[in-house]
Write a protein that holds these residues in place. Structure first.
Motif, short mmCIF file in Angstrom:
data_model
loop_
_atom_site.label_atom_id
_atom_site.label_comp_id
_atom_site.label_asym_id
_atom_site.label_seq_id
_atom_site.Cartn_x
_atom_site.Cartn_y
_atom_site.Cartn_z
N ALA A 1 0.82 -1.21 0.00
CA ALA A 1 0.00 0.00 0.00
C ALA A 1 0.86 1.26 0.00
CB ALA A 1 -0.93 -0.01 1.21
N GLU B 1 -3.23 -3.32 -10.17
CA GLU B 1 -3.14 -2.84 -8.79
C GLU B 1 -2.38 -1.51 -8.73
OE1 GLU B 1 -4.56 -3.90 -6.15
OE2 GLU B 1 -5.40 -5.77 -6.90
N ASN B 2 -1.34 -1.38 -9.50
CA ASN B 2 -0.57 -0.13 -9.49
C ASN B 2 -1.36 1.02 -10.11
OD1 ASN B 2 2.19 -0.46 -8.31
ND2 ASN B 2 2.29 -2.14 -9.77
N GLU C 1 -4.65 1.25 -10.06
CA GLU C 1 -5.66 1.57 -9.06
C GLU C 1 -5.05 2.40 -7.93
OE1 GLU C 1 -8.65 -0.79 -5.97
OE2 GLU C 1 -7.85 -1.82 -7.74
N ARG C 2 -3.85 2.04 -7.54
CA ARG C 2 -3.15 2.81 -6.50
C ARG C 2 -2.86 4.22 -7.00
NH1 ARG C 2 2.45 3.33 -5.66
NH2 ARG C 2 3.00 4.01 -3.55
N GLU D 1 -4.71 5.98 -9.09
CA GLU D 1 -5.95 6.74 -9.04
C GLU D 1 -6.25 7.24 -7.63
OE1 GLU D 1 -8.81 4.02 -10.62
OE2 GLU D 1 -8.51 4.70 -12.69
N GLU D 2 -5.82 6.45 -6.64
CA GLU D 2 -6.10 6.82 -5.25
C GLU D 2 -5.07 7.78 -4.67
OE1 GLU D 2 -6.26 3.14 -3.22
OE2 GLU D 2 -8.18 2.50 -4.10
N SER D 3 -3.80 7.58 -5.03
CA SER D 3 -2.73 8.36 -4.39
C SER D 3 -1.94 9.24 -5.35
CB SER D 3 -1.76 7.41 -3.69
OG SER D 3 -1.10 6.59 -4.63
N LYS E 1 0.49 8.13 -7.11
CA LYS E 1 1.86 7.61 -7.11
C LYS E 1 1.94 6.34 -7.95
CE LYS E 1 2.78 9.29 -2.40
NZ LYS E 1 3.16 8.87 -1.03
#
Length: 495
Positions: free
Chosen positions: A348, A411-412, A414-415, A417-419, A421
């Motif tokens: 995460a 997964e990266n 999606e990460r 879009e959220e952060s 990074k």
């Protein structure tokens, strides 16, 4: 001994020659892709025509065969560099395991160490059979020649067979190492260079495959046995080493005491949301991973050794041992859950990579293994090795089928879009699936630093390189190549 080669032997030899040529074409002309499935189709066609019926161990045989085809299909469907290399070794081993298994007597216990010796013996017997066949072939071709002359001719031919490829390799190395030697060699008579050395090497490779297939498939039904005492010991799982039950209990009590204390002290942060004071995410995750290594190398090994080697003495001691085994498994499970959670926190914070996904998958596999081992402790009739082999094979096949790189990319993204990074350099280090991730990221954020330049260089590389040969055909490559070439990347067109 009959030196005449019979008609059916000639026909099977020609079949293996075709199989050897197919192997050389499939594996030595380009990167492996659809060619692996093509080769397996030819190989199993020869196997089933050769033996037709009478196969044994059909259920486990079908499972292994299904895994073989799924692993080979991964060369066509995906483009994972790690499994590309691993399967070069794994698939041939499984194929040998499979053909030896289905042609062995139904009473043979494939879950014993003796089966590995049987596999090795078949390779040795196959090489010996092919050698004898070559001698018979030579004797038949030169039957009108006296024995002394024929032996001389045989040795000269063997010298040429070994020496010519060596000369080609050595000459090429020397030419690369010394410019003067290269200049002298280049002025040798032209007819030497008219010889196609590559064709010679490929011919030798095809012949090696031919005689290997021919020899092994001819001796699969051979009933030659191992020494009687070795066979009995291996079949019965006997070992010269054995542990006393009291000694085992002492070791297990000491280990369980340490692990229980370790778990109690750390239980407050095993399942907490935060980090242990004084540690970063990286340090916290690495400590969890080393716990996993400890569980794997020590606890699992000790469990297997105790279950196989301990001499139980009395019902009470037997019950104590089972309780100690169970406690060791439970504490190991706590550590696995802890390590799994720590790695999730690390992902995460820093993103998803192949190593981290594989570590997660391996933890799940260990939980399954420990669960079965726990059941085996109380139900003694269950076989350990059978389950470990089948579970390991299915686990490895599942890793190939899951398309792990696609999971990493998803997964990266999606990460991101959220952060906001993401490590584009890591995505670029992956196979074509990583390029697909970069394309998706470009659609989401065309101005991401260095992304367009990275895609531009990838695009130019594809434009300058022609399409792969048919052996390397791969659906993922083809799809991503088309998508990348359709992108309009003009920013660095003049660079």
């Amino acid at each position: 001994m009959d030196t005449i080669i019979k008609k059916n032997e000639w026909l099977f030899m020609l079949s293996c020659l075709g199989l050897g040529i197919l192997a050389e074409i499939s594996f030595f002309h380009a990167r492996i892709g659809v060619s692996y499935l093509v080769f397996l189709t030819g190989f199993y066609l020869v196997v089933f025509v050769r033996f037709r019926r009478g196969f044994n161990h059909r259920r486990i045989g079908l499972l292994i065969m299904g895994c073989i085809w799924l692993l080979a299909a991964s060369y066509l469907l995906y483009d994972n560099g790690l499994f590309y290399l691993l399967n070069i070794v794994v698939i041939p081993f499984l194929v040998l395991f499979h053909v030896v298994l289905i042609t062995s007597p139904g009473s043979l216990k494939w879950g014993k160490p003796i089966f590995l010796l049987r596999m090795a013996a078949k390779i040795g017997q196959g090489v010996a059979y092919s050698t004898r066949f070559c001698n018979r072939l030579f004797n038949q071709l030169f039957r009108n020649m006296n024995k002394s002359t024929s032996q001389t001719v045989k040795r000269v031919m063997l010298g040429f067979l070994i020496g010519i490829p060596l000369i080609g390799v050595i000459t090429g190395l020397l030419m690369s190492a010394d410019a003067v030697f290269k200049d002298i060699v280049l002025h040798l008579p032209k007819f030497i260079f008219d010889l196609n050395l590559e064709l010679i090497f490929r011919t030798v490779a095809a012949l090696i495959f031919t005689f290997l297939f021919f020899g092994i498939l001819q001796v699969l039904r051979n009933t030659r046995r191992l020494p009687i005492q070795m066979k009995r010991d291996l079949e019965n799982g006997k070992s010269a080493i054995s542990w006393n039950g009291v000694t085992a209990v002492t070791i297990l009590v000491l280990l369980n005491a340490v692990y229980a204390l370790f778990a109690v002290i750390q239980f407050t942060y095993f399942f907490g949301d935060g980090l242990q004071a004084g540690y970063s995410y990286a340090e916290y995750a690495r400590r969890g991973f080393f716990e996993l290594v400890l569980v794997t190398l020590i606890n699992w090994t000790i469990l297997i050794c105790c279950l196989k080697l301990v001499r139980e003495q009395g019902a009470k001691l037997k019950l104590v041992l089972k309780l100690m085994y169970s406690l060791l498994i439970i504490v190991s499970g706590v550590m696995l859950v802890s390590a799994y959670q720590r790695l999730s926190m690390y992902e995460a914070a820093y993103g998803f990579t192949m190593d981290r996904i594989l570590a997660h998958a391996f933890m799940i596999f260990l939980i399954v293994v420990f669960t079965y081992t726990f059941i085996r402790v109380w139900l003694e009739r269950l076989a350990l090795l059978h389950f470990y082999l089948i579970a390991g094979l299915m686990f490895y096949t599942a890793l190939n089928v899951m398309h792990i790189e696609q999971i990493i990319v998803n997964e990266n993204l999606e990460r991101f879009e959220e952060s906001g990074k993401i490590d584009i350099h890591y995505l670029n280090s992956l196979s074509y699936t990583g390029v697909e991730g970069l394309i998706e990221l470009y659609k989401m954020d065309p101005d991401y630093p260095e992304l367009e330049r990275m895609l531009y260089f990838r695009q130019q590389t594809m434009k300058n390189n022609p399409l792969d040969d048919w052996q390397s055909f791969n659906f993922t490559k083809r799809e991503i190549r088309e998508r990348l070439l359709e992108l309009e990347l003009d920013k660095y067109g003049g660079a």
